[in-house]
Enzyme design. Structure first.
Site, PDB file in Angstrom:
ATOM      1  N   HIS A  10     -25.554  58.036 -38.324  1.00  0.00           N
ATOM      2  CA  HIS A  10     -24.872  56.746 -38.381  1.00  0.00           C
ATOM      3  C   HIS A  10     -25.167  56.040 -39.708  1.00  0.00           C
ATOM      4  CE1 HIS A  10     -28.565  54.397 -37.871  1.00  0.00           C
ATOM      5  NE2 HIS A  10     -28.928  55.324 -36.985  1.00  0.00           N
ATOM      6  N   GLU A  84     -30.245  58.198 -29.345  1.00  0.00           N
ATOM      7  CA  GLU A  84     -31.516  58.040 -30.046  1.00  0.00           C
ATOM      8  C   GLU A  84     -32.667  58.395 -29.105  1.00  0.00           C
ATOM      9  OE1 GLU A  84     -33.528  58.172 -32.388  1.00  0.00           O
ATOM     10  OE2 GLU A  84     -33.101  56.359 -33.563  1.00  0.00           O
TER      11      GLU A  84
END
Length: 199
Positions: A10, A84
């Site tokens: 990201h 994550e």
């Protein structure tokens, strides 16, 4: 058959490197991060891939949206396999605070033995990601997919393919809005590029 996998980290949120974002809600891209994501999308528009998957975190969703828009609005499929690491109570802490904690130092010094306060280990991360990837390798036809995820998740994939120990994963960089490319097959995997960034 084989799966060509584009691993996209990201783009940067406003304080990347200042605190551990983890799975905190509403960590979104800032102005520079949105610009990074747009450049990443433009770069990925030159690649052929059939599906786009992303972690559920807002910063990965926004990055994936930029990639999808550059491809004419292709759909984004969200999967928790790319999420994550679950850092539990560490999430939201500044790194200077974390560095004073013994369990955090243990986690970074020897991840093969460490676990987060939520109980997730790097081996857990590798297992959930490769459980997601395995069906693509088993398909009768070659596949090409793009995955938008997080630095340590991408490190876990790369490290496994290269046969690296979990304790060695911090020895290479995965930058915001970077591209790492690999080919996976029943015979194993091959790293094609790592940490390609757009200017």
């Amino acid at each position: 058959m084989t799966a060509t996998v584009f691993l996209l980290r990201h783009a940067a949120h406003d304080n990347v490197g200042g605190f551990l974002a983890g799975r905190m809600p509403d960590i979104r891209l800032g102005v520079e991060g949105l610009a990074q994501a747009k450049r990443l999308g433009e770069r990925m528009a030159r690649e052929r891939f059939d599906a786009l998957y992303a972690s559920p975190q807002p910063r990965t969703q926004e990055t994936a949206r930029a990639v999808a828009d550059a491809r004419g609005g292709m759909p984004i499929e969200t999967t928790e396999a790319l999420d994550e690491i679950d850092f539990g109570s560490w999430a939201g802490s500044r790194f200077d605070e974390l560095n004073s904690q013994e369990d955090w130092r243990q986690w970074n010094a020897q991840r093969s033995l460490g676990a987060t306060p939520a109980g997730e280990t790097m081996l857990d991360v590798q297992q959930r990601v490769f459980a997601f990837l395995r069906p693509f390798i088993a398909q009768p036809n070659d596949s090409r997919i793009a995955l938008v995820s997080h630095a340590d998740v991408i490190r876990a994939i790369v490290g496994h393919v290269l046969g690296m120990s979990i304790d060695s994963l911090q020895r290479f960089e995965i930058s915001p809005a970077s591209i790492t490319t690999m080919v996976l097959g029943p015979w194993g995997g091959k790293l094609i590029t790592i940490n390609e960034t757009t200017p």
